[in-house]
Motif scaffolding. Structure first.
Motif, PDB file in Angstrom:
ATOM      1  N   ASN A 198      -4.439  -3.761  -2.437  1.00  0.00           N
ATOM      2  CA  ASN A 198      -4.929  -5.116  -2.615  1.00  0.00           C
ATOM      3  C   ASN A 198      -3.902  -5.943  -3.379  1.00  0.00           C
ATOM      4  O   ASN A 198      -3.294  -5.488  -4.346  1.00  0.00           O
ATOM      5  N   ALA A 199      -3.689  -7.165  -2.904  1.00  0.00           N
ATOM      6  CA  ALA A 199      -2.623  -8.009  -3.436  1.00  0.00           C
ATOM      7  C   ALA A 199      -2.842  -8.364  -4.900  1.00  0.00           C
ATOM      8  O   ALA A 199      -1.882  -8.510  -5.664  1.00  0.00           O
ATOM      9  N   GLY A 203       0.011  -7.418  -7.587  1.00  0.00           N
ATOM     10  CA  GLY A 203       0.733  -8.481  -8.262  1.00  0.00           C
ATOM     11  C   GLY A 203       0.540  -8.484  -9.761  1.00  0.00           C
ATOM     12  O   GLY A 203       1.484  -8.747 -10.519  1.00  0.00           O
ATOM     13  N   ARG A 208       4.260  -6.615  -8.817  1.00  0.00           N
ATOM     14  CA  ARG A 208       4.852  -7.062  -7.564  1.00  0.00           C
ATOM     15  C   ARG A 208       4.861  -8.585  -7.513  1.00  0.00           C
ATOM     16  O   ARG A 208       3.810  -9.224  -7.635  1.00  0.00           O
ATOM     17  N   LEU A 237      -0.021  -4.352   2.378  1.00  0.00           N
ATOM     18  CA  LEU A 237      -0.609  -5.224   1.368  1.00  0.00           C
ATOM     19  C   LEU A 237      -1.749  -6.019   1.988  1.00  0.00           C
ATOM     20  O   LEU A 237      -1.581  -6.658   3.032  1.00  0.00           O
ATOM     21  N   PRO A 239      -4.318  -9.092   1.555  1.00  0.00           N
ATOM     22  CA  PRO A 239      -4.647 -10.288   0.779  1.00  0.00           C
ATOM     23  C   PRO A 239      -6.129 -10.346   0.471  1.00  0.00           C
ATOM     24  O   PRO A 239      -6.933  -9.624   1.087  1.00  0.00           O
TER      25      PRO A 239
END
Length: 294
Positions: A198-199, A203, A208, A237, A239
């Motif tokens: 999961n983004a 992140g 990331r 990945l 979103p």
């Protein structure tokens, strides 16, 4: 036709499931399942002692939530399981675990079950603070551009500090791990048979940014073998609100229904009713409304 979604929240001490009517957001049923092992802070299930500030979890406890809380919530809602069109899942972050390439947690391998670093490290595992301090000091020294996005400080609760601790303190576990993954992503993998990342967690907790994790050069400056982590965290990945896939295969850690349903495991635009799940199956089946084992 009535339609419903199931939300599953894997928390610190228990997992919860809720059934919601997609037409108006009404909660129709809910269930809570406490983890049998809770948070492992003093010793592993086999009695092996843990140092101070450790906080681990048993992946079997997370699976048990799927097998018990989800069917219980559906029963409490009094709905036809065939009318469930989606499942959404979250877990406390950052809780990460090392696994084999097929998703098997290293903590479930007999040879590694007594090794603390093979177990999922809960978000409040703070024993890796010295490794976070090293990451922060090096990032400031090198003026790494990504550091500012995290307020100038990487937490010991996040992926990199925990991975560096595994590599430094138990390199065999690090090298045995094919994947290093958030518990939420691991559970979606268990549900769908397809690994995604999961983004949000990638992140925030995985550092990331702009399509990249911290550079191989930066990781090598922390430990010569740490760049190997990049292959362990790389994956498709997803979103926010993306559909991860369909429920397929046998339920993790237990027998399958004689006819496995294919509920959606994420948002769906499907306009026709989903394939009905089996009305009978082994007790405790996580896919149908059969009661859990005593």
């Amino acid at each position: 036709m009535s339609r419903y979604v199931v939300g599953v929240d894997l928390g610190t001490l228990s997992g919860r499931a809720v059934v919601v009517d997609v037409a108006d957001g009404t909660e129709r049923g809910a269930a809570v399942h406490p983890y049998r092992h809770g948070v492992l802070t003093e010793r592993l299930p086999d009695g092996a002692p843990l140092p101070p500030q450790w906080a681990l979890q048993d992946p079997a406890d997370h699976r048990e939530v799927l097998r018990t809380a989800v069917p219980a919530a559906v029963r409490a809602a009094g709905i036809d399981p065939a009318d469930v069109i989606g499942i959404g899942l979250d877990a406390t972050s950052c809780t990460v675990l090392p696994t084999l390439a097929d998703g098997t947690p290293l903590a479930e391998l007999p040879a590694l079950r007594g090794r603390p670093h093979a177990w999922p490290k809960l978000w409040k595992h703070h024993a890796d603070q010295p490794h976070a301090d090293r990451i922060n000091a090096l990032a400031r020294e090198r003026a790494e551009p990504w550091l500012a996005r995290y307020g100038g400080r990487v937490s010991a609760e996040w992926q990199l500090a925990k991975a560096l601790a595994v590599l430094t303190e138990d390199p065999e576990v690090f090298h045995r791990a094919d994947r290093w993954i958030e518990t939420a992503d691991w559970l979606v993998w268990q549900l769908c048979g397809r690994e995604t990342r999961n983004a949000s967690a990638a992140g925030f907790k995985g550092l990331r940014q702009d399509g990249h994790y911290p550079s191989r050069d930066f990781l090598a400056a922390l430990h010569p073998r740490l760049p190997e982590l990049l292959a362990k965290v790389d994956g498709p990945l997803a979103p926010p609100a993306a559909r991860a896939g369909d429920l397929t295969g046998p339920p993790p850690g237990g027998p399958a229904c004689r006819s496995a349903p294919r509920w959606r495991s994420g948002p769906s635009t499907r306009t026709s009713p989903p394939r009905p799940p089996a009305r009978s199956g082994p007790a405790g089946c996580w896919r149908c409304s059969a009661p859990p084992p005593a």
